[in-house]
Motif scaffolding. Structure first.
Motif, PDB file in Angstrom:
ATOM      1  N   PRO A 198      -3.352 -18.032 -13.428  1.00 22.03           N
ATOM      2  CA  PRO A 198      -4.411 -19.059 -13.574  1.00 22.03           C
ATOM      3  C   PRO A 198      -3.888 -20.396 -14.078  1.00 22.03           C
ATOM      4  O   PRO A 198      -4.452 -21.451 -13.760  1.00 22.03           O
ATOM      5  N   ALA A 202      -3.430 -20.669  -9.369  1.00 23.11           N
ATOM      6  CA  ALA A 202      -3.660 -19.615  -8.382  1.00 23.11           C
ATOM      7  C   ALA A 202      -5.155 -19.320  -8.275  1.00 23.11           C
ATOM      8  O   ALA A 202      -5.921 -19.513  -9.224  1.00 23.11           O
ATOM      9  N   SER A 203      -5.563 -18.851  -7.117  1.00 20.67           N
ATOM     10  CA  SER A 203      -6.978 -18.557  -6.891  1.00 20.67           C
ATOM     11  C   SER A 203      -7.410 -17.331  -7.688  1.00 20.67           C
ATOM     12  O   SER A 203      -6.590 -16.500  -8.093  1.00 20.67           O
ATOM     13  N   ALA A 204      -8.716 -17.220  -7.911  1.00 21.18           N
ATOM     14  CA  ALA A 204      -9.252 -16.080  -8.655  1.00 21.18           C
ATOM     15  C   ALA A 204      -9.037 -14.779  -7.898  1.00 21.18           C
ATOM     16  O   ALA A 204      -8.881 -13.715  -8.508  1.00 21.18           O
ATOM     17  N   HIS A 205      -9.016 -14.856  -6.561  1.00 22.88           N
ATOM     18  CA  HIS A 205      -8.806 -13.641  -5.769  1.00 22.88           C
ATOM     19  C   HIS A 205      -7.415 -13.072  -6.008  1.00 22.88           C
ATOM     20  O   HIS A 205      -7.243 -11.847  -6.160  1.00 22.88           O
ATOM     21  N   THR A 207      -5.561 -13.555  -8.700  1.00 19.70           N
ATOM     22  CA  THR A 207      -5.529 -13.060 -10.077  1.00 19.70           C
ATOM     23  C   THR A 207      -6.181 -11.690 -10.178  1.00 19.70           C
ATOM     24  O   THR A 207      -5.695 -10.801 -10.895  1.00 19.70           O
TER      25      THR A 207
END
Length: 609
Positions: A198, A202-205, A207
């Motif tokens: 994060p 980086a994207s939440a997907h 992570t």
């Protein structure tokens, strides 16, 4: 026959062993004692006024027990599966299994599930206790089922990882150290990536996908959180996404082991290679056969007629041949360099995590408000891993000699007990020098950046050296007194692991149910007495000693006082207690090894008149 004859035999014979009944009784009993201790601490430190107090107690207790259950069974499954295969290799019986009509999957899966049978028995025996926790409130049965599913999947994955590494490695120490490094490296990479991604955008997907690879995130992000809904990963809640990941990865690891079983075994070190001198002599003989008549060629093969090339330079063996062999030869295999590289990689990750947590000149704000600061949360697993690796080499340095038949040869030589014992201690500390020194380097980095006072750094460095020598002597003691290599390795590693796990559990209990020390002392006496009895049974039951009895009586209470001193911030008191009592225990194990080595190792002694 279910998975195969290997598993079927274990399934039939295991209930006949005393150890089977002890494990399925002692493990849930120990967890139940922990529940009673927590209740006594709660009832002794505060009044229970309403249902919310009970619900808070149930929530905290479930979090402690679920985390403890996951840590214990994951460690046991990996070590048990790895040592089961390593023992077959050390005794050369794996080659005999490969010579039978057993298929690859029958050997791999049979050994895996036979090794995990005891672990799953402990898991099933403890499950009813978890099902009682919702009666306190704050926990529902779905959370309990999710936590148990995560634990079962992790047991299978850790066992599969240990079995795969054991089949690929040659030496027992390589197997155990690589297994420990792989487990800690897996958790460190997953947790590190979860917190770093994060911050780099980086994207939440992505992570969430990383979180689905960590049992810790699955347990705390879904099962142990009662009021917040768990994250979704690909349409599945986080705990179940991790469970699917663990099962799939375990199947992949077992598939690799099945495909590569006969390519890896027997390994190159199973059979001794032809010495260069012998190969040259054979080549010279072949040339002479082509140039001489048949009779001359026959006479040239006679032992008196051979001309061997003798090297004019040779290595000089030291006065202590055991120490020379441990330090100057590859006594533990050529793949030790891979173990060192893996440890260095983990050290680099640890230092990166420390660098991220430490602001030059002061600790981050998160660390100022925590009894156990984030830096300690990063360093403690690294320190424990180092001690486990040192201890595993110490015990396998003895068990490998016994399983390879070299111990009987040592018994007929004029080696003194002092030469053997001190040679092994020095050799273990030399081979594991990275595991001894790099944790001190990490502590020095904290001191240089203002995260530790000079007094704290000196006490920490000296305390780690004392604990390393204690771990070495503990492993040698178990290796000498247990004829069964698997028992020696299991008991030695379990002693080190459960020692630190017990310390962490006591600290968490004290913090979670805070109150006056006088009220907490009485409930913890059960743990102290149990620790005294368990320590004496493990150390002195096979060879009673007054010194070991004294160490077993005083070491657990001293450890408890050291914990309380740590929570009060008395650094010097902690160091003096650790150095004094663990140093005394080390001497209590060392002196019998020097004075009664012949009796412990089975060599007959002359009767004194």
């Amino acid at each position: 026959m279910l998975i195969g004859p290997v598993f079927t035999r274990e399934l039939v014979t295991q209930p006949r062993r005393t150890q089977h009944h002890i494990l399925r009784t002692v493990y849930p009993l120990a967890l139940w004692v922990l529940v009673l201790t927590a209740w006594m601490v709660l009832a002794g430190t505060q009044r229970i006024r309403n249902i919310s107090d009970m619900a808070r107690f149930g929530t905290i207790l479930f979090q402690i027990l679920a985390t403890l259950n996951l840590a214990i069974l994951t460690f046991l499954s990996a070590v048990t599966a790895a040592s089961a295969v390593a023992q077959e290799k050390d005794k050369k019986t794996l080659v005999l299994l490969l010579m039978t009509q057993l298929s690859n999957h029958e050997v791999v899966l049979g050994k895996l599930f036979a090794a995990l049978l005891e672990v799953f028995v402990m898991f099933v025996a403890a499950a009813p206790l978890f099902l009682l926790l919702p009666l306190f409130g704050g926990v529902d049965y779905r959370q309990v089922g999710t936590a148990l599913a995560i634990t079962a999947a992790t047991i299978y994955l850790a066992g599969s990882l240990g079995s795969l590494i054991a089949l690929a490695q040659e030496k027992t120490y390589q197997t155990l150290s690589t297994t420990a490094l792989a487990l800690v490296g897996w958790l460190a990479l997953a947790e590190g990536a979860y917190f770093v991604l994060p911050r780099i955008g980086a994207s939440a997907h992505v992570t969430d996908l990383v979180a689905a690879c960590s049992p810790w995130q699955a347990l705390w992000g879904g099962a142990l959180t009662a009021f917040s809904p768990p994250q979704n990963v690909g349409g599945l809640p986080l705990p179940w996404a991790y469970t699917v990941f663990a099962l799939v990865l375990a199947v992949v690891l077992n598939g690799i082991a099945v495909l590569r079983l006969r390519a890896w075994n027997p390994g190159r070190e199973t059979f001794a290679p032809t010495p260069p001198e012998t190969a040259d002599a054979v080549a010279d003989s072949a040339v002479q056969d082509n140039m001489q008549p048949h009779g001359e060629a026959a006479r040239s093969h006679h032992i008196d007629a051979r001309v061997r090339k003798v090297s004019t330079s040779s290595r000089q063996v030291w006065d202590n041949p055991i120490l020379w062999r441990e330090t100057q030869t590859r006594a533990y295999g050529r793949k030790m360099i891979l173990v060192r590289l893996a440890y260095w990689s983990l050290f680099v990750l640890t230092m990166l995590a420390l660098h991220d947590l430490i602001i030059p000149g002061k600790i981050t704000a998160a660390g100022q408000n925590s009894v156990i600061p984030p830096t300690a949360q990063v360093l403690v697993p690294f320190f424990v891993l180092s001690l486990v690796i040192v201890n595993s080499l110490a015990v396998t340095s003895i068990t490998n000699e016994r399983d390879g038949g070299a111990l009987e040869l040592i018994m007929v030589t004029d080696l003194s007990p002092r030469e053997f014992t001190l040679g092994k201690i020095g050799g273990v500390l030399w081979v594991t020098r990275e595991m001894v020194l790099l944790p001190i380097v990490a502590a020095m980095y904290m001191w240089l950046n203002g995260a530790l006072y000079l007094e704290s750094f000196l006490c920490l460095a000296a305390g780690m050296l004392v604990m390393n020598v204690f771990g070495v002597m503990l492993g040698i003691h178990y290796g000498c007194h247990y004829a069964n290599s698997r028992s020696a390795i299991g008991v030695s590693l379990a002693t080190v692991f459960f020692l630190f796990l017990g310390i962490v559990t006591l600290i968490v209990l004290m913090i979670s149910f805070s109150g006056s020390f006088q009220l907490q002392l009485a409930p913890f006496l059960a743990f102290i007495v149990g620790g005294c009895v368990s320590m004496y049974v493990a150390l002195g039951s096979r060879k009673p000693s007054a010194a070991i009895l004294a160490a077993s009586i005083f070491l657990p209470p001293a450890t408890f006082v050291a914990i309380t001193s740590f929570l009060l911030g008395h650094v010097l008191s902690v160091f003096l207690l650790i150095a004094g009592f663990y140093g005394f225990t080390t001497l209590a194990l060392l002196i019998p090894a020097l004075a009664e080595f012949d009796f412990a190792m089975g060599r007959s002694k002359a009767v004194e008149e």
